[in-house]
Enzyme design. Structure first.
Site, short mmCIF file in Angstrom:
data_model
loop_
_atom_site.label_atom_id
_atom_site.label_comp_id
_atom_site.label_asym_id
_atom_site.label_seq_id
_atom_site.Cartn_x
_atom_site.Cartn_y
_atom_site.Cartn_z
N ARG A 50 0.81 -1.23 0.00
CA ARG A 50 0.00 0.00 0.00
C ARG A 50 0.84 1.27 0.00
O ARG A 50 0.39 2.33 0.45
CB ARG A 50 -0.99 0.01 1.17
N LYS A 90 3.10 11.69 -10.78
CA LYS A 90 2.20 10.89 -11.60
C LYS A 90 2.88 9.58 -11.97
O LYS A 90 3.99 9.57 -12.50
CB LYS A 90 1.83 11.64 -12.89
N GLU A 114 9.60 18.80 -24.34
CA GLU A 114 9.03 19.14 -23.02
C GLU A 114 9.75 20.35 -22.40
O GLU A 114 9.14 21.12 -21.66
CB GLU A 114 9.10 17.93 -22.07
N LYS A 129 8.01 22.92 -13.47
CA LYS A 129 7.04 21.85 -13.22
C LYS A 129 6.67 21.81 -11.74
O LYS A 129 5.50 21.69 -11.38
CB LYS A 129 7.58 20.50 -13.67
N GLU A 176 -4.06 17.58 -9.90
CA GLU A 176 -4.62 17.93 -11.20
C GLU A 176 -6.11 18.22 -11.14
O GLU A 176 -6.92 17.66 -11.86
CB GLU A 176 -4.36 16.81 -12.22
N ARG A 196 -2.79 22.39 -12.88
CA ARG A 196 -1.81 21.41 -13.33
C ARG A 196 -2.07 21.01 -14.78
O ARG A 196 -1.16 20.59 -15.49
CB ARG A 196 -1.82 20.18 -12.43
N ASN A 213 -0.28 19.97 -19.66
CA ASN A 213 -0.71 19.16 -20.80
C ASN A 213 -0.72 19.95 -22.10
O ASN A 213 -1.24 19.45 -23.11
CB ASN A 213 -2.08 18.56 -20.52
N HIS A 229 -0.48 18.08 -25.25
CA HIS A 229 -0.68 16.66 -24.95
C HIS A 229 -2.03 16.11 -25.41
O HIS A 229 -2.15 14.91 -25.64
CB HIS A 229 -0.50 16.40 -23.45
N HIS A 287 -1.47 12.97 -27.41
CA HIS A 287 -1.96 11.64 -27.02
C HIS A 287 -2.81 11.03 -28.11
O HIS A 287 -2.75 9.82 -28.35
CB HIS A 287 -2.76 11.74 -25.72
N HIS A 294 6.80 9.71 -27.57
CA HIS A 294 5.95 10.67 -26.87
C HIS A 294 6.37 12.12 -27.10
O HIS A 294 5.54 12.98 -27.41
CB HIS A 294 5.97 10.35 -25.37
#
Lengths: 376, 376
Positions: free
Chosen positions: A125, A147, A189, A230, A240, A244, A248, A251, A255, A270
């Site tokens: 956990r 993330k 990026e 960042k 997010e 945040r 993106n 993105h 994506h 990517h």
């Protein structure tokens, strides 16, 4: 290199605060810093490519500091971000009797960081994670911010966790062995941070990108500045729920393109998808009358000069894409709320914003126009 | 039944605070309460047994409140707490286009709650979870407190997440259809709360357990008191860094027994393992001179009168167990720190405490003595 000239960037997230160590030789601090965290065993997760280059040296350093190393090597490539590899890592590290006070060390690029980070988030956990990113992309983006996740047949990163690292070691010397294509992809990026909110940094990038690639002090400065940018956004909105989303930029389009090639890295990695996405976001902003056309052209020109793709037609096999398919791919994005599309658009370089409730017909018309260019 | 007589217990966890609704008919509030959370789609996860009994009614209620229902039915039993079922649930709910504002509803016992809860924790990096526990065990234990997870070949619940529910609906009327063996197993956890820190509640249980089983207001009182006791501990220590370990009274021994039968529910269900574990924890405490022998005998006598097992020999096939194997099974527990065993021991009924650094040889000698009883 003489004395260490590493920069330490603190990410002030309360009880989840952590340091990012940026500079040549940062990885050499792994043993001392992880021992200082109180771990006894290190679950070292890496991929086959990175293992050959760096794993022996890092393992030796960890062991020299009294740490037991349990290594797991996954195949290189995006396909490793799967339930199958996640289970294999969990099983291997549980078999090595990792305990709650121990640490997972992700030594690799974004795939390794996302996958090993997710394993750390769910093992017992949640155990601590140290990110040692070995690609420019991972150093400036995926290793910072917490993330983690894997891909599913339904899309990229649709399963995962927010799990902040306890430490990030961004050794810019490791980029000396990075293939040029990967370096360029990561650079997309870097440029993104300028485009989001720092026109001065974008201008500096336009003037110094060659030195960033060559490995001078400009590289360290670019990585450190990207991490600071960042971290500032992550601290404002860790999970997010608002700002945040700015990260993106490029993105949503990116994506969709990655989905269109079924995440085939041979056709599109990517960072390349992000580069095209950045150019598209600015052209779309310009088309909507939000952003001067000159800014959109300047964005594309810079990415182009670096050798990055900026148009959908730059993707191998793009002639098979349709606007409807790309639009459908966007609909599966995590940022979708109540069926409406959210884009990051810009009023100019360094002036990006979150635009909610974008009309699908506007997007479709824009994509149709972009796709029509492929035959010209 | 006349007007609703549900009790609402608030779990004050700051921005993760939530209500537990306890009483007959609580499940009938599912539609109204989930609609009030702002969800549009409900990912309803249940198992085959519960689906036959309750799913149609719950789905109809959700739809009557304007919610779209995406149902996933897993096979009943502990074996569903696997990576395979986790992936299947994630895939089904992503396929149904669940969004971040939506909700996973876990309708079932501990297996469904742990599994669906973990899926909610990782889908889109975390969406909201509503627990609708249908067993006594789940109502008084697993649905409250945010622990979710799956089993691996290395042990039980070794992979998972802390993910607090947004709401718990503990409908005590659903227990009317619960098999007697499951009712008894859940009762072990009820008695546990008295043994941990509330001698008065344990005494009340000794006098009223028949009414709890029969379904009178004593059942509601027992469930509500158990939830309050658990919530109080969880609020003090959400992520099990200290006091929360108290809730594991009976569980270190219990988990070892479950491992010894390879989680074969035909031989031993979790609550039965806990019942034996509770009796062992008190006998071990007595052997160590910590606890009066009369208290240990009283604990075993009460569990025995309810029809719960209290000795290792009560487990079918126990003649194959060895102290060394059971000890090794304990070493894999998440609560292990630096190789030392942590037990929850007691100075008497209602006076449990966390005992760290317990000597393995003491445990081995105790287990040898307990195992020797099987041939007598």
């Amino acid at each position: 290199m003489g004395p260490s000239r590493q920069e330490i960037i603190r990410v002030p997230l309360g009880e989840r605060a952590y340091d990012i160590v940026v500079g040549r030789g940062a990885i050499e601090e792994a043993g001392a810093r992880i021992a200082a965290l109180g771990a006894r065993t290190v679950g070292l997760v890496t991929d086959g490519t990175v293992a050959d280059l760096h794993a022996a040296r890092v393992s030796a350093d960890l062991e020299a500091h009294g740490l037991r190393v349990a290594a797991v090597v996954v195949p290189p490539g995006e396909a490793s971000k799967s339930f199958g590899q996640l289970e294999a890592i969990c099983d291997a590290l549980l078999g090595a009797k990792l305990e709650r006070g121990d640490v997972v060390l992700a030594l690799g690029g974004g795939v390794v960081g996302d996958l090993a980070g997710f394993a750390a988030a769910i093992l017992l956990r949640g155990i601590r994670l140290v990110q040692a990113p070995t690609t420019l992309l991972a150093q400036v983006d995926s290793s910072v911010g917490g993330k983690t996740g894997i891909n599913t047949a339904r899309g990229k990163n649709l399963v995962g966790a927010f799990h902040q690292p306890s430490l990030v070691l961004a050794d810019t010397a490791l980029l000396d062995t990075l293939p040029e294509r990967e370096m360029k992809a990561g650079y997309a990026e870097v440029a993104k941070y300028g485009l989001i909110g720092d026109a001065g940094f974008f201008r500096w990038c336009e003037g110094h990108w060659r030195e960033i690639f060559a490995g001078g002090p400009e590289r360290d400065r670019a990585v450190a500045q990207s991490c600071r940018a960042k971290a500032a956004v992550v601290v404002r909105d860790e999970r997010e729920e608002g700002d945040r989303a700015l990260l993106n930029l490029g993105h949503t389009f990116g994506h969709a393109l990655e989905r269109a090639v079924a995440y085939d890295g041979a056709r599109l990695v990517h960072g390349e998808a992000v580069a095209i996405g950045l150019a598209l976001a600015f052209r779309f902003s310009s088309r909507l009358g939000l952003c001067p056309r000159e800014d959109a052209e300047r964005v594309a020109a810079h990415l182009d000069s670096v050798g990055l793709p900026t148009r959908i037609r730059d993707v191998p096999g793009a002639e098979a894409f349709s606007a409807a398919d790309l639009l459908a791919a966007m609909g599966q994005d995590k940022k979708v709320k109540a069926g409406e599309l959210t884009f990051i658009l810009a009023r100019g370089i360094g002036r990006s914003f979150v635009a909610r409730g974008i009309d699908r017909t506007e997007v479709q018309a824009f994509l149709d126009a972009e796709l029509a260019r492929r035959s010209s």
